[in-house]
Design a protein around this motif. Structure first.
Motif, PDB file in Angstrom:
ATOM      1  N   LEU A 275      79.886   4.044  13.730  1.00  0.00           N
ATOM      2  CA  LEU A 275      80.301   4.861  15.104  1.00  0.00           C
ATOM      3  C   LEU A 275      79.350   5.847  15.397  1.00  0.00           C
ATOM      4  O   LEU A 275      79.138   5.637  16.739  1.00  0.00           O
ATOM      5  CB  LEU A 275      81.767   5.524  14.621  1.00  0.00           C
ATOM      6  CG  LEU A 275      82.325   5.887  16.543  1.00  0.00           C
ATOM      7  CD1 LEU A 275      82.634   5.300  17.531  1.00  0.00           C
ATOM      8  CD2 LEU A 275      83.568   6.748  16.287  1.00  0.00           C
ATOM      9  N   MET A 276      78.403   6.402  14.476  1.00  0.00           N
ATOM     10  CA  MET A 276      77.742   7.983  14.292  1.00  0.00           C
ATOM     11  C   MET A 276      76.556   7.784  15.282  1.00  0.00           C
ATOM     12  O   MET A 276      76.485   8.039  16.410  1.00  0.00           O
ATOM     13  CB  MET A 276      77.562   8.202  13.197  1.00  0.00           C
ATOM     14  CG  MET A 276      78.761   9.294  12.445  1.00  0.00           C
ATOM     15  SD  MET A 276      78.162  10.174  11.181  1.00  0.00           S
ATOM     16  CE  MET A 276      79.699  10.596  10.308  1.00  0.00           C
ATOM     17  N   PRO A 277      75.686   6.565  15.263  1.00  0.00           N
ATOM     18  CA  PRO A 277      74.997   5.920  16.444  1.00  0.00           C
ATOM     19  C   PRO A 277      74.549   5.774  17.468  1.00  0.00           C
ATOM     20  O   PRO A 277      74.636   5.937  18.358  1.00  0.00           O
ATOM     21  CB  PRO A 277      74.171   4.983  15.329  1.00  0.00           C
ATOM     22  CG  PRO A 277      74.636   4.989  14.153  1.00  0.00           C
ATOM     23  CD  PRO A 277      76.326   5.354  14.062  1.00  0.00           C
TER      24      PRO A 277
ATOM     25  N   ALA B 294      72.276   0.584  18.245  1.00  0.00           N
ATOM     26  CA  ALA B 294      72.902   0.782  17.228  1.00  0.00           C
ATOM     27  C   ALA B 294      74.380   0.355  16.937  1.00  0.00           C
ATOM     28  O   ALA B 294      75.030   0.825  16.237  1.00  0.00           O
ATOM     29  CB  ALA B 294      73.857   2.448  18.438  1.00  0.00           C
ATOM     30  N   GLU B 295      75.002  -0.709  18.029  1.00  0.00           N
ATOM     31  CA  GLU B 295      76.322  -1.194  17.664  1.00  0.00           C
ATOM     32  C   GLU B 295      76.477  -1.642  16.430  1.00  0.00           C
ATOM     33  O   GLU B 295      76.615  -1.866  15.045  1.00  0.00           O
ATOM     34  CB  GLU B 295      76.893  -2.742  18.494  1.00  0.00           C
ATOM     35  CG  GLU B 295      77.629  -3.199  18.154  1.00  0.00           C
ATOM     36  CD  GLU B 295      78.097  -4.277  18.632  1.00  0.00           C
ATOM     37  OE1 GLU B 295      79.435  -4.806  18.453  1.00  0.00           O
ATOM     38  OE2 GLU B 295      77.789  -4.067  19.986  1.00  0.00           O
ATOM     39  N   SER B 296      74.951  -2.538  16.050  1.00  0.00           N
ATOM     40  CA  SER B 296      74.644  -2.733  14.596  1.00  0.00           C
ATOM     41  C   SER B 296      74.026  -2.196  13.230  1.00  0.00           C
ATOM     42  O   SER B 296      73.457  -2.336  12.425  1.00  0.00           O
ATOM     43  CB  SER B 296      73.578  -3.795  15.029  1.00  0.00           C
ATOM     44  OG  SER B 296      72.280  -3.829  15.357  1.00  0.00           O
ATOM     45  N   ALA B 297      73.652  -0.964  14.116  1.00  0.00           N
ATOM     46  CA  ALA B 297      72.994  -0.024  13.049  1.00  0.00           C
ATOM     47  C   ALA B 297      73.815   0.621  11.971  1.00  0.00           C
ATOM     48  O   ALA B 297      74.688   0.958  12.088  1.00  0.00           O
ATOM     49  CB  ALA B 297      72.050   0.742  14.084  1.00  0.00           C
TER      50      ALA B 297
ATOM     51  N   TYR C 239      64.808  -2.499  14.302  1.00  0.00           N
ATOM     52  CA  TYR C 239      64.219  -0.795  14.411  1.00  0.00           C
ATOM     53  C   TYR C 239      65.177   0.249  14.152  1.00  0.00           C
ATOM     54  O   TYR C 239      66.398  -0.250  13.402  1.00  0.00           O
ATOM     55  CB  TYR C 239      64.411  -0.871  15.857  1.00  0.00           C
ATOM     56  CG  TYR C 239      63.749  -1.229  16.410  1.00  0.00           C
ATOM     57  CD1 TYR C 239      62.546  -0.746  16.410  1.00  0.00           C
ATOM     58  CD2 TYR C 239      63.389  -2.160  17.061  1.00  0.00           C
ATOM     59  CE1 TYR C 239      61.516  -1.112  18.324  1.00  0.00           C
ATOM     60  CE2 TYR C 239      62.587  -3.689  18.033  1.00  0.00           C
ATOM     61  CZ  TYR C 239      61.674  -3.028  18.574  1.00  0.00           C
ATOM     62  OH  TYR C 239      61.067  -3.648  18.910  1.00  0.00           O
ATOM     63  N   ASP C 240      64.469   1.643  13.639  1.00  0.00           N
ATOM     64  CA  ASP C 240      65.285   2.587  13.184  1.00  0.00           C
ATOM     65  C   ASP C 240      65.647   3.711  14.414  1.00  0.00           C
ATOM     66  O   ASP C 240      64.802   3.488  15.259  1.00  0.00           O
ATOM     67  CB  ASP C 240      64.541   3.101  11.756  1.00  0.00           C
ATOM     68  CG  ASP C 240      64.888   2.387  10.877  1.00  0.00           C
ATOM     69  OD1 ASP C 240      65.640   1.770  10.521  1.00  0.00           O
ATOM     70  OD2 ASP C 240      63.909   2.957   9.528  1.00  0.00           O
ATOM     71  N   LEU C 241      66.560   3.702  14.959  1.00  0.00           N
ATOM     72  CA  LEU C 241      67.460   5.550  15.784  1.00  0.00           C
ATOM     73  C   LEU C 241      67.499   5.797  14.829  1.00  0.00           C
ATOM     74  O   LEU C 241      67.491   6.844  14.129  1.00  0.00           O
ATOM     75  CB  LEU C 241      68.183   4.841  16.292  1.00  0.00           C
ATOM     76  CG  LEU C 241      68.911   3.647  16.925  1.00  0.00           C
ATOM     77  CD1 LEU C 241      68.276   2.260  16.484  1.00  0.00           C
ATOM     78  CD2 LEU C 241      70.107   4.334  17.932  1.00  0.00           C
ATOM     79  N   LEU C 242      65.847   7.099  15.916  1.00  0.00           N
ATOM     80  CA  LEU C 242      66.174   8.190  14.975  1.00  0.00           C
ATOM     81  C   LEU C 242      66.210   9.047  15.527  1.00  0.00           C
ATOM     82  O   LEU C 242      65.976  10.288  16.225  1.00  0.00           O
ATOM     83  CB  LEU C 242      64.176   8.495  15.666  1.00  0.00           C
ATOM     84  CG  LEU C 242      63.106   7.653  14.741  1.00  0.00           C
ATOM     85  CD1 LEU C 242      61.564   8.129  15.579  1.00  0.00           C
ATOM     86  CD2 LEU C 242      63.693   7.144  13.966  1.00  0.00           C
TER      87      LEU C 242
ATOM     88  N   ASP D 152      72.790   5.786   9.549  1.00  0.00           N
ATOM     89  CA  ASP D 152      71.736   7.216  10.012  1.00  0.00           C
ATOM     90  C   ASP D 152      70.980   6.930  11.026  1.00  0.00           C
ATOM     91  O   ASP D 152      69.629   7.017  10.724  1.00  0.00           O
ATOM     92  CB  ASP D 152      71.063   7.639   8.289  1.00  0.00           C
ATOM     93  CG  ASP D 152      71.070   6.029   8.161  1.00  0.00           C
ATOM     94  OD1 ASP D 152      71.261   4.575   8.573  1.00  0.00           O
ATOM     95  OD2 ASP D 152      69.607   5.623   6.485  1.00  0.00           O
ATOM     96  N   GLY D 153      71.013   5.305  11.865  1.00  0.00           N
ATOM     97  CA  GLY D 153      70.541   4.821  12.572  1.00  0.00           C
ATOM     98  C   GLY D 153      69.544   3.686  12.754  1.00  0.00           C
ATOM     99  O   GLY D 153      68.674   3.358  12.577  1.00  0.00           O
ATOM    100  N   THR D 154      69.887   3.028  10.936  1.00  0.00           N
ATOM    101  CA  THR D 154      68.506   2.294  10.564  1.00  0.00           C
ATOM    102  C   THR D 154      68.953   1.258  10.615  1.00  0.00           C
ATOM    103  O   THR D 154      70.334   0.654  10.370  1.00  0.00           O
ATOM    104  CB  THR D 154      68.100   2.784   9.224  1.00  0.00           C
ATOM    105  OG1 THR D 154      69.312   2.522   8.211  1.00  0.00           O
ATOM    106  CG2 THR D 154      68.054   4.363   9.375  1.00  0.00           C
TER     107      THR D 154
END
Length: 372
Positions: free
Chosen positions: A3-5, A28-31, A89-92, A34-36
């Motif tokens: 849920l954090m991302p 973000a739903e599939s990360a 992709y990674d969410l930074l 840590d957003g990776t």
């Protein structure tokens, strides 16, 4: 997966507009927390964000250039077949944003990854200002006032001083003695307008003057052809020609008279048949066409000479067969004078060919051959 991302993408990500916001939430739903390892396909992102796939691709490049996302470990999607494997992709997400970074690092340690540091995830720059419209702040052009149908209080356009010309008016109310309801016509028109309206191209009195002046020509030189056409127009008004048309067709009729056509034959050519029910051109064009067709058949005095019978027969060689009977030229001339062609529904009027009911022109049209 976490849920954090999603919370970061919804509330704190420095996006430019709603399109970037909804694409980032879908990623973000599939990360992980840590957003990776966000590897949804562009088609899936487009369906989730209700955008075009080309728009999604363009927005991904823009967010990658600003540092919101970056290419991740492509081995995370190695289990997907290569021909439709998506990009990872990674969410930074910044290090300082996490409320419990120890929990995030513990999760990374279980996955065999190094813990996050401030150097790995620095704070992100604020989003650039949204582009403004070029015409922002400019006053819009005022729309033209439109008179709605049924607004009886507003006079129609170009109505004059009183606003009652050319239409109906409603009587004013407020007086109990006046009749209520109904419309009044300030300019009633006659119920039976005159039918003998002169032609727009004819001056007053030109129809009965016989001068034929119209279309800027006041006078037409009198000639035998013009006199004949005017006489035809006097007998049958629908065939009346005037102006330049009368002058041109009069020259044609004069030439036909010189070639041997009689006045009765020319009357039959011009007005022997009624005009079509629906005249798509002009009467002058119809008359000109009839005259051209008559000229194509040759003058009535023209008739091919019969070949003269040879006075002497050849003595050498086989005898030349001769026709069973030759027609005398005087008989041909008498028949030509006494009979008229029945072609064109009986209104041709030309002399017939010898031994036939048609003239030379109609014989060529109907495919009829004279028998001698």
């Amino acid at each position: 997966m976490s849920l954090m991302p999603i919370l970061w993408a919804m509330k704190n990500a420095p996006v430019v507009d709603a399109e970037e916001r909804v694409i980032l939430i879908a990623m973000a739903e599939s990360a992980w927390s840590d957003g990776t390892d966000a590897f949804q396909s562009k088609k899936t992102l487009a369906e989730t964000a209700v955008l075009d796939p080309k728009t999604v691709q363009r927005r991904l490049r823009t967010m990658e250039a600003r540092g919101l996302i970056a290419l991740g470990d492509q081995e995370a999607a190695a289990y997907i077949p290569e021909w439709f494997r998506p990009t990872v992709y990674d969410l930074l997400i910044p290090y300082s944003w996490y409320p419990d970074i120890e929990q995030v690092n513990a999760e990374r340690q279980r996955r065999g990854k190094a813990p996050l540091t401030r150097e790995d995830r620095p704070n992100l720059a604020p989003a650039p200002p949204k582009k403004q419209r070029a015409d922002k702040g400019k006053a819009r052009k005022k729309a033209k006032s439109v008179i709605h149908r049924g607004d009886y209080k507003t006079p129609p356009a170009n109505s004059g001083e009183t606003g009652q010309e050319g239409g109906t008016t409603r009587p004013p109310g407020g007086v109990y003695k006046s009749e209520r309801g109904g419309l009044q016509d300030p300019q009633p028109s006659p119920y039976n307008p005159p039918r003998d309206t002169p032609r727009p191209s004819l001056p007053a009195g030109a129809l009965n003057s016989g001068s034929g002046g119209t279309d800027g020509i006041e006078e037409v030189d009198r000639s035998p052809g013009v006199e004949l056409l005017l006489a035809v127009g006097a007998e049958k008004p629908p065939f009346l020609l005037t102006g330049k048309t009368l002058r041109d067709q009069g020259l044609t009729v004069t030439g036909m008279l010189l070639e041997g056509w009689t006045e009765q034959q020319l009357r039959q050519v011009v007005a022997g048949r009624p005009l079509p029910d629906e005249v798509k051109t002009t009467v002058g064009a119809i008359v000109a066409r009839r005259l051209r067709d008559a000229i194509a058949g040759g003058p009535p005095s023209w008739a091919p000479k019969l070949p003269s019978q040879a006075s002497e027969r050849r003595t050498e060689g086989p005898a030349t067969p001769s026709p069973p009977q030759w027609v005398d030229q005087s008989i041909v001339d008498a028949q030509r004078v006494s009979q008229e062609c029945v072609g064109d529904d009986g209104s041709c009027g030309r002399p017939v060919r010898p031994g036939s009911s048609y003239c030379w022109s109609c014989s060529a049209i109907y495919g009829v051959h004279a028998s001698f």
